[in-house]
Write an enzyme that holds these catalytic residues in place. Sequence first.
Site, PDB file in Angstrom:
ATOM      1  N   TYR A 289      48.665  -7.685 -14.684  1.00 15.30           N
ATOM      2  CA  TYR A 289      49.910  -8.442 -14.788  1.00 15.30           C
ATOM      3  C   TYR A 289      49.714  -9.547 -15.820  1.00 15.30           C
ATOM      4  O   TYR A 289      49.016 -10.527 -15.568  1.00 15.30           O
ATOM      5  CB  TYR A 289      50.241  -9.008 -13.405  1.00 15.30           C
ATOM      6  CG  TYR A 289      51.532  -9.781 -13.273  1.00 15.30           C
ATOM      7  CD1 TYR A 289      52.506  -9.792 -14.267  1.00 15.30           C
ATOM      8  CD2 TYR A 289      51.792 -10.505 -12.105  1.00 15.30           C
ATOM      9  CE1 TYR A 289      53.681 -10.497 -14.114  1.00 15.30           C
ATOM     10  CE2 TYR A 289      52.969 -11.216 -11.934  1.00 15.30           C
ATOM     11  CZ  TYR A 289      53.904 -11.217 -12.952  1.00 15.30           C
ATOM     12  OH  TYR A 289      55.073 -11.925 -12.789  1.00 15.30           O
TER      13      TYR A 289
ATOM     14  N   LYS B  65      51.783  -4.664 -16.449  1.00 16.79           N
ATOM     15  CA  LYS B  65      53.121  -5.250 -16.390  1.00 16.79           C
ATOM     16  C   LYS B  65      53.150  -6.340 -17.448  1.00 16.79           C
ATOM     17  O   LYS B  65      52.393  -7.320 -17.363  1.00 16.79           O
ATOM     18  CB  LYS B  65      53.421  -5.833 -15.011  1.00 16.79           C
ATOM     19  CG  LYS B  65      54.790  -6.515 -14.934  1.00 16.79           C
ATOM     20  CD  LYS B  65      54.993  -7.228 -13.598  1.00 16.79           C
ATOM     21  CE  LYS B  65      56.331  -7.961 -13.582  1.00 16.79           C
ATOM     22  NZ  LYS B  65      56.520  -8.733 -12.333  1.00 16.79           N
TER      23      LYS B  65
END
Length: 301
Positions: A144, A172
């Site tokens: 992330y 992400k």
Amino acid sequence: MKNVIDFFKKKNRTKNIVALITPMKKNGCLDYFGIDNVIKYQISNKIDGILVAGTTGEASTLKEEEYVKLLEIVLEHSCGKIPVFFGIHSNSTTGCIEIIKKVKNYPISAFLTVVPYYNLPNQEGIYKHFMKISEFSNIPQIIYNVPKRTGSKILTRTIYKLSKFGNIIGIKECSKKYRIYKNLKRKKFLFFSGNDSTFIDFIKNGGNGVISTLSNAIPDKISKICSLLDNKEYKKVNLLKKEINSLFFAISLETNPIVIKYICKSLRIIKNSFVRLPLTELNKKNKKIVKNIIKKYKKIT
């Protein structure tokens, strides 16, 4: 959900994963009845996946027992039919591993592991952080990257190095300049947009899907856009985007998830919009703006 990569590559279909909000009571306790309802709402709208305890879920304010309880509730409702991602948030590698120890026996499809925040590690530190987590657990891991919140950005060369670990399966991406690498695409590395306002262009450029805040309120619309993008029906995409553009603007007015909780309350998806300190509810000025946006949105739809 054993092979999450195969699920997301199936028919090359773009996926909409909701970054689930965590309903709370006025006293700050978790609203378990409200949590049940938001999960049922998402599943009934045929969401492609659920992220538990992400930024939108106020993960940084959750106690360890709340983390686990949230996960158990989502897994109970999903019944293995859709992927469940679990957010791992800590500014230390040891802290992440301690969280993983508590949930490693649950049927989690993947961890969403944030770049360590506050400490401002260099690229070698970031690499070793994800490497240690990868070695500790066989559960797939999605990196992330959210520099605005962590203060650190993971660089291209570090992504390539980490992609060599078989259980690091994707990223992400929330940086302003998103990156989709062709060489990693060939390796079945997954790319998810973390910005609702730019996810359409992200997917047009080869992304596999979006981990969406706005899907808490309008999962059907976000999923419809994903489907239209798959079929390259860009005129229809633009029409639908125009319909919800004001909502994209609204959720950027204050720190996530303050606005999305207010929108969900206004649409009667949840009963209240309480957040946990140090976050506070939507201020009066922005509340008026969001109210007008929701009124106009309702008229359009």
